[in-house]
Enzyme design. Structure first.
Site, short mmCIF file in Angstrom:
data_model
loop_
_atom_site.label_atom_id
_atom_site.label_comp_id
_atom_site.label_asym_id
_atom_site.label_seq_id
_atom_site.Cartn_x
_atom_site.Cartn_y
_atom_site.Cartn_z
N ALA A 1 -65.19 11.94 19.60
CA ALA A 1 -65.95 11.18 18.60
C ALA A 1 -65.23 9.87 18.30
CB ALA A 1 -66.11 12.00 17.34
N CYS A 2 -65.94 8.99 17.61
CA CYS A 2 -65.38 7.69 17.22
C CYS A 2 -64.11 7.88 16.39
CB CYS A 2 -66.39 6.92 16.38
SG CYS A 2 -67.62 6.13 17.40
N PRO A 3 -63.15 7.02 16.55
CA PRO A 3 -63.12 5.88 17.47
C PRO A 3 -62.36 6.17 18.76
CG PRO A 3 -61.34 5.67 15.88
CD PRO A 3 -61.94 7.04 15.70
N CYS B 1 -72.33 6.78 18.84
CA CYS B 1 -71.64 5.61 18.28
C CYS B 1 -70.87 4.88 19.37
CB CYS B 1 -70.67 6.00 17.18
SG CYS B 1 -71.49 6.66 15.74
#
Lengths: 75, 181
Positions: free
Chosen positions: A12-14, A41
């Site tokens: 997942a981000c980042p 994202c």
């Protein structure tokens, strides 16, 4: 003109963006980095960052919610 | 219409497939905040109901939260007397999940993601507990305390923002240190 793959599935981000930034530093100009992601994202911020840094970017959908981002290092 | 032509249709791309811009998101959030205040009488919040749900479960097993400081306010007491479907915030949370599912299905991006390693699980559990606890002692999360605080012209929202950025800064340093290997 070498080609490298960066597996960011499940990240997942980042994380995908930071990994892309780090990996691209190691590449030579003219090399291609293929970032594989499944996080929406990252589909926005990875190409955005790469284009801002004047790299050539292409995105390909390889499955439901899975993408390959092709980044040609130009600078 | 063939599926291949649907996925290349420019309206389908713009509405369902491509992420909307931050400006579009900001305008929609503002409109929905106004609608929320107008229809329910209070601002948008997300994590408040989690505490209420916990209290409902605790009460269902015979516990009592009557003397808990957290529920001592008028609003706190009122939330305990409601049920899931008469509590606007609870229903809205359900709506967020159903809406997100619908959006990802419409874009055909639904996917069960693989868990990469145990470290990811540990970080998620610890992070979730810290965020839940933090949101309660701060009387709100980044929605209730920050976004709704600022949109109600409260200074507290800006104070929350300042410390949230400090926390995010430290958090991202830790993330790069422990998750980039």
């Amino acid at each position: 003109m070498a080609e490298y793959e960066l597996d960011c599935l499940g990240e997942a981000c980042p994380v995908p963006l930071v990994k892309t930034e780090n990996k691209l530093k190691e590449l030579e100009v003219g090399d291609t980095l293929i970032v594989i992601i499944d996080h929406s994202c990252a589909l926005k911020n990875v190409p955005e960052w790469a284009r801002k840094n004047n790299h050539e970017v292409e995105v390909e959908e390889i499955g439901d919610g899975e993408y390959e981002i092709f980044i040609d290092k130009t600078a | 219409m063939k599926l291949s032509s649907l996925s290349s249709n420019k309206h389908f791309q713009a509405w369902f497939k491509s992420p909307w811009t931050y400006v579009t998101g900001a305008i929609l959030l503002s409109i929905f905040q106004i609608a929320t205040i107008g229809s329910t009488g209070s601002s948008w919040g997300v994590t408040g109901p989690f505490a209420t749900w916990g209290a409902w479960v605790y009460q269902a097993f015979g516990g009592s939260v009557d003397h808990w400081y957290f529920f001592s306010t008028e609003g706190g007491q009122a939330s305990l007397e409601r049920s899931f479907f008469t509590d606007p915030a609870s229903v809205r949370n359900l709506g967020v999940i159903v809406g997100a599912l619908l959006a990802t299905l419409l874009a055909s991006q639904f996917k069960f993601k693989k868990i990469k390693n145990l470290r990811q699980v540990g970080a998620a559990v610890i992070g979730g507990l810290l965020m839940g606890y933090g949101a309660r002692v701060a009387f709100g999360c980044n929605i209730g305390a920050l976004y709704s605080g600022i949109s109600n012209l409260s200074v507290s929202g800006w104070v929350f923002a300042l410390f949230m950025f400090a926390g995010a800064f430290v958090g991202s340093k830790l993330l790069v240190r422990y998750f980039m290997a």
